[in-house]
Design an enzyme around this catalytic site. Structure first.
Site, short mmCIF file in Angstrom:
data_model
loop_
_atom_site.label_atom_id
_atom_site.label_comp_id
_atom_site.label_asym_id
_atom_site.label_seq_id
_atom_site.Cartn_x
_atom_site.Cartn_y
_atom_site.Cartn_z
N GLU A 209 2.00 -39.18 -24.16
CA GLU A 209 2.36 -39.67 -22.81
C GLU A 209 1.14 -39.67 -21.90
O GLU A 209 0.94 -40.58 -21.10
CB GLU A 209 3.43 -38.76 -22.20
N ASP B 168 -15.47 -39.17 -33.24
CA ASP B 168 -14.88 -38.54 -32.07
C ASP B 168 -15.92 -37.86 -31.17
O ASP B 168 -15.70 -36.76 -30.65
CB ASP B 168 -13.78 -37.54 -32.49
N ARG C 161 -18.10 -51.06 -46.38
CA ARG C 161 -17.91 -51.01 -44.92
C ARG C 161 -18.73 -52.07 -44.21
O ARG C 161 -18.32 -52.64 -43.20
CB ARG C 161 -18.32 -49.63 -44.38
N HIS D 82 -8.87 -40.15 -28.09
CA HIS D 82 -8.65 -39.12 -29.11
C HIS D 82 -7.67 -38.08 -28.55
O HIS D 82 -7.79 -37.69 -27.39
CB HIS D 82 -9.99 -38.46 -29.47
C1 GRF Z 1 -3.22 -41.75 -30.81
O1 GRF Z 1 -2.78 -40.43 -30.74
C2 GRF Z 1 -4.71 -41.85 -30.58
O2 GRF Z 1 -5.19 -40.89 -29.71
C3 GRF Z 1 -5.24 -41.59 -31.97
O3 GRF Z 1 -4.35 -42.24 -32.83
C4 GRF Z 1 -3.07 -42.33 -32.21
C5 GRF Z 1 -2.72 -43.78 -32.19
O4 GRF Z 1 -1.42 -44.00 -31.72
N1 GRF Z 1 -6.62 -42.04 -32.08
P1 GRF Z 1 -0.96 -45.48 -31.33
O5 GRF Z 1 -1.19 -46.35 -32.55
O6 GRF Z 1 -1.75 -45.92 -30.15
O7 GRF Z 1 0.51 -45.34 -31.02
#
Ligand code: GRF
Length: 218
Positions: A175, A148, A68, A112
């Site tokens: 959304e 998170d 990492r 998140h």
């Molecule tokens: C989202 O639900 C975000 O909250 C989570 O991973 C997902 C990513 O979706 N951390 P996208 O790649 O932005 O469509």
């Protein structure tokens, strides 16, 4: 208007939040611009979104690194080379080292898909349904080493409806994410939101809570 903040977006996949941030940055007077998109995976849809928008993008493939630390040295170098002020993690699926998180302290945001501190980690919607919560939502927060976690910038709530599948709930939360993340970035990039004693405080206005998104300013 003062100079727009230069944003690097970290992705691992679909890129729908990246797309929402790009749309926001294209609006007049938005206080940030995306100058670099980095994916840790090749050939993901999010890279095509960046390409279509003409935003410089690159792959820093974690699998090519021994650990990492060395992966994140290159990630950090790319962000610094692009003179990035703020990082937005948008579906970025790698855990970051303490050094990286501390080097970008209060300059790295994450979204998140739950109302943190509930349901950290993966499979949030399945777990929210199992728990029988009646509201779920999403959280934009500053990044800390614990996964998170970190000072919360803004949250949006959505109802959990009878008969919802995890996919139904995920769609409704997503959304909300697409509204919330641009709002959170705007608050940070404009200097309106900042961290004091591990809480996010707002400079010019009191936080006014609306029914679904807090803070609710406009
Ligand atoms: C989202 O639900 C975000 O909250 C989570 O991973 C997902 C990513 O979706 N951390 P996208 O790649 O932005 O469509």
């Amino acid at each position: 208007m003062s100079a727009r903040k230069r944003v690097g977006v970290l992705i691992s996949g679909r890129g729908s939040n990246l797309s929402a941030l790009i749309d926001a940055c294209n609006k007049p007077n938005y206080p940030a611009e995306i100058v670099l998109v980095i994916s840790n995976r090749q050939d993901v849809p999010g890279l095509k979104i960046a390409l279509k928008s003409g935003i410089p993008m690159m792959v820093v493939d974690h699998k090519k690194y021994a650990d990492r630390e060395t992966f994140q040295v290159d990630l950090d170098a790319a962000l610094r080379h692009a003179n990035v002020d703020l990082i937005c993690n948008a579906g970025f699926m790698r855990l970051l080292t303490e050094k990286f998180v501390e080097d970008w302290r209060d300059r790295q945001l994450n979204i998140h898909p739950s109302l943190l501190p509930a349901f950290k980690g993966l499979h949030t919607h399945e777990r929210a349904l199992e728990a029988g919560v009646k509201l779920s939502g999403c959280t934009a927060h500053f990044v800390r080493t614990e996964m998170d976690a970190g000072p919360i910038i803004a949250q949006a709530a959505v109802p959990v409806l009878p008969g919802d599948s995890a996919d139904d709930l995920a769609k409704r939360v997503l959304e909300a994410e697409h509204k919330l993340y641009p709002l959170a970035l705007k608050l940070v990039a404009s200097g309106e939101a900042s961290v004091k004693k591990e809480q996010v405080v707002f400079k010019n206005r009191q936080t006014v809570h609306g029914p679904y998104i807090a803070p609710w300013f406009d």
